[in-house]
Design an enzyme around this catalytic site. Sequence first.
Site, PDB file in Angstrom:
ATOM      1  N   THR A  59      20.113  11.813  45.188  1.00 38.94           N
ATOM      2  CA  THR A  59      19.209  12.437  44.702  1.00 38.94           C
ATOM      3  C   THR A  59      17.965  11.464  44.374  1.00 38.94           C
ATOM      4  OG1 THR A  59      18.418  13.914  42.890  1.00 38.94           O
ATOM      5  CG2 THR A  59      20.114  12.207  42.264  1.00 38.94           C
TER       6      THR A  59
ATOM      7  N   GLU B 182      23.750  16.683  41.071  1.00 37.08           N
ATOM      8  CA  GLU B 182      24.743  16.394  39.868  1.00 37.08           C
ATOM      9  C   GLU B 182      25.680  17.273  39.595  1.00 37.08           C
ATOM     10  OE1 GLU B 182      21.582  15.821  40.223  1.00 37.08           O
ATOM     11  OE2 GLU B 182      20.964  13.800  39.316  1.00 37.08           O
TER      12      GLU B 182
ATOM     13  N   LYS C 296       5.770  18.749  23.474  1.00 40.28           N
ATOM     14  CA  LYS C 296       6.531  18.358  22.533  1.00 40.28           C
ATOM     15  C   LYS C 296       5.495  18.280  21.058  1.00 40.28           C
ATOM     16  CE  LYS C 296      10.161  16.055  24.682  1.00 40.28           C
ATOM     17  NZ  LYS C 296       9.709  15.863  26.059  1.00 40.28           N
TER      18      LYS C 296
ATOM     19  N   TRP D  35       8.628  22.989  20.836  1.00 39.83           N
ATOM     20  CA  TRP D  35       8.234  22.715  22.356  1.00 39.83           C
ATOM     21  C   TRP D  35       7.484  23.896  22.851  1.00 39.83           C
ATOM     22  CZ3 TRP D  35      13.587  21.213  24.795  1.00 39.83           C
ATOM     23  CH2 TRP D  35      14.079  19.742  24.552  1.00 39.83           C
TER      24      TRP D  35
END
Lengths: 549, 549
Positions: free
Chosen positions: B187, B332, B444, B449
């Site tokens: 990846t 993944e 942040k 958030w």
Amino acid sequence: MLSTMQDTPLLVSRILEHGRTVHHRSKVTTWTGEGEPRRRTFREIGDRASQLANALRDELGVTEQSVVGTLMWNNCEHLEAYLALPAMGAVLHTLNLRLPAGQLVWIVNHAADRVILVNGTLLPLLAPLLPRLESVEHLVVVGPGDLSLLDGHRPAVHAYEALLAGRPTTYDWPELDERDAAAMCYTSGTTGDPKGVVFSHRSVYLHSLQVNTTESMGLSSHDTSLPVVPMFHVNAWGLPHAAFMSGINLLMPDRFLQPGPLAEMIESERPTHAAAVPTIWQGLLAELTAKPRDVSSMRQVTIGGSACPPALMKAFDEQLGVRLCHAWGMTETSPLGTVAQSPAGVSGEEEWAYRITQGRFPASVEPRLIGPDGSVMPWDGRSAGELEVRGPWIAAAYYGGAGKEPLRPEDKFSPDGWLRTGDVGVISDDGYLTLTDRAKDVIKSGGEWISSVELENELMAHPDVVEAAVVAVPDERWGERPLATVVLREGATADYRDLLAFLRDRIARWQVPERWAIVPAVPKTSVGKFDKKVIRKAYADGELDVTTL
Amino acid sequence: MLSTMQDTPLLVSRILEHGRTVHHRSKVTTWTGEGEPRRRTFREIGDRASQLANALRDELGVTEQSVVGTLMWNNCEHLEAYLALPAMGAVLHTLNLRLPAGQLVWIVNHAADRVILVNGTLLPLLAPLLPRLESVEHLVVVGPGDLSLLDGHRPAVHAYEALLAGRPTTYDWPELDERDAAAMCYTSGTTGDPKGVVFSHRSVYLHSLQVNTTESMGLSSHDTSLPVVPMFHVNAWGLPHAAFMSGINLLMPDRFLQPGPLAEMIESERPTHAAAVPTIWQGLLAELTAKPRDVSSMRQVTIGGSACPPALMKAFDEQLGVRLCHAWGMTETSPLGTVAQSPAGVSGEEEWAYRITQGRFPASVEPRLIGPDGSVMPWDGRSAGELEVRGPWIAAAYYGGAGKEPLRPEDKFSPDGWLRTGDVGVISDDGYLTLTDRAKDVIKSGGEWISSVELENELMAHPDVVEAAVVAVPDERWGERPLATVVLREGATADYRDLLAFLRDRIARWQVPERWAIVPAVPKTSVGKFDKKVIRKAYADGELDVTTL
């Protein structure tokens, strides 16, 4: 090279937590006969399973690998036990309430059940056995029942709801080895002691994935499944765990397994799927013919346990628009072995030829046929052999008892570890299984096999024959030859020579029996199958009047 | 208590042999542009996979755990390699032909590919790299190509068909450990070296079972699937192995990935399912609008790679009667993470609210959201966190290289072993995932958030805004605050204050940016995504004309 994948074990606790959260709105409906069914969501079932685990650990001292028996119908509490016991590391031991008392006692003692969860309605069955149950310390009674039946017996008695009440609805499930025992079920052969199959978390998890594939049952949270097949026998074909894995709603019949209540619950709760043995469907068809109900919600029905008469399958197709789909398996195969979904590109009679087979093997059930000479037979739809299977949810042995080695009787397991199913059949070139006989009943004649079932079916096609049972008898020249025992209808005119000629037109000449006996009735086992042991013994003892042609 | 189940490993060789026998009639059709497609049955594919394994072992010295690269389009020969290489114990290493040359070279050397199977049409891409490929001893050229491009290079060159010709069509597949490497795929993140994910036989097998469940793709031998998503990237979403497991017919597009040929092959070969990223469907819709074709065979399309515009989903629904179904995953995660099948009991707008999510998690992909303060966030559809996942087909590490330890960078794997996906999102109470941002792009601000993507979407809803990219910039008081960079349409009259007022009507006040910059264009990456690194650097270097309001 080692993979870089996570080594996450395949555990029932994952199925439980997944169903409780992602599929929390899915429902379990338990039929109660009269009145409103008992309705619970998967979240409630999951919460209650956690409460059960807490109660069993904290009050009853159940620890990892404790064996806990269940003597229960198909209902939501049984599902709670199906989830809680394996998830907490204990072993779910389903007890078959249809077994003779002596076998039940033997099984509970052999598995060393410490606790039994029992439906109150089944106390009359359990109570008389208690003096002989050596290991049982606690009884948990689920639902109403006559508790006075338990007076004077040793095990401590708990009421299920009182035991759960106020317990925490979470449990810190242990990270078990996926090869640890999750559940066990005893299979009662016709000879010898019952034999325990111990399922692992791994086998339950993989089996559940397979049940949910489109080629097997292919259900989802859009479905409601009615498992008539008991949870106390071959895991209700895997439906309870498969349901919690993918959110399949369940309609639980509890003890209401008669055609009338079944028709009623189908009409009122509208399941899309059901699973049961052929006799259930036979009864339901008769019920619906006598008193029509709306069963149009059902699109597919899985049928197994024994072969379904094609006429019954066609009647469901044509009269009810419900598709009966054969499946084959046994306790030793978890039980999903084959499912008779039709292949692509067939219809009409060609499709029926597939639908009446036992079905097609999935990738995880690898089959081979061992022929008369011990060699592996081809998949040609003609060459018969004993079916052996291998795979991650197939038994390699039977439970030997606490602290004892597993049992690997050589008539049940091949030297290289495959399960000997005891079934004889053929496999088509596209992997559909047709069973033709039991291995112990097949006639081994001069290095070839003759199917007793095929001979019986052909004989019973004769208008004068009511019943026919064919068994192998010793023969000096051929090793074994068939003996045909025949029940003629009243007023029949056919004699042996007519039957012989009838068979010669229909089967290979070398398969036609020489030995014949007309009998008043075929002896039967307690479940109504031909009792061929009795016929073989009668022949050996010279008690049959045999004509040799 | 140990179970009495067989300890049969989950291996790709079982998938191969099952598909070759039980599903031998299923077909793989490879599009060839002009002329008749290349048609092979699963039996032929299985036979040829065995021939390939024999050739690789006997001629090229490929042994267990040898790494063999494939630089190939989606075609039947690539499927043969998908089956043969893992089954014989070698490692299938799919090479992404879209990567920059330098990355491809790095990847081949890092994985130490001994052999590369390459489509002849891709030789112009591969040949220039050969001097830098250290480990490659053999090239196997599949299909026609200009072999003169390979003159003077070190690896021995073999023609695929000549190599297979006359080899045995069986192979005694080794009994591997199911945790052995079966395949690997690199990846390429935006920073640092590419990272190799090594799939195991176990992960491939379990993933294939999941793909075939009704809640995921739910295909069977009655289906034909068109994987437009490349086999050289995230395993074509698991379809090749899943197909051989349950007999799904495959329509392989080879290199013909333009809308015209895709429309043509769908009309002529009538697939029931397809899988591709949104841009493919956008192109196909335009093609079909300009030049209608019959695509009525397709009942479901799996769409992933990035979020699909709801308008595109609705257009497929309404104009073509084809249901686009979101899926989310990454290399993944093998890659199946979530699939957005609708839950039961919803329709209309309520159903659309589910369909535009990334989808629902299966039992084997356990999610958690880690919030700004490091705690696990609730599944309430509102509380955002970085998505972490755990399960048997989820990566625990990256390949470190031959003889080296696996890599576990802490921004990718949590201390307790969960995969950090780098995606920020919310999960509904019934397990549907909605991604709102990349973790590296989320702002942040004072322990909360702010989604950069949400701010961009709101800004782009303003009629004067052509494009908007929002990045986090350092802020003394709040840690980070959003900087909005905006491209205005020609002749636009809006100024910063108008945009500010527009945002204040639509989002929480504390999320509204103070810092603004009007820019001529938003910098983009090679695949057309906003390149936020460049914006952050320009801000840090004082190269942006920023207004603070």
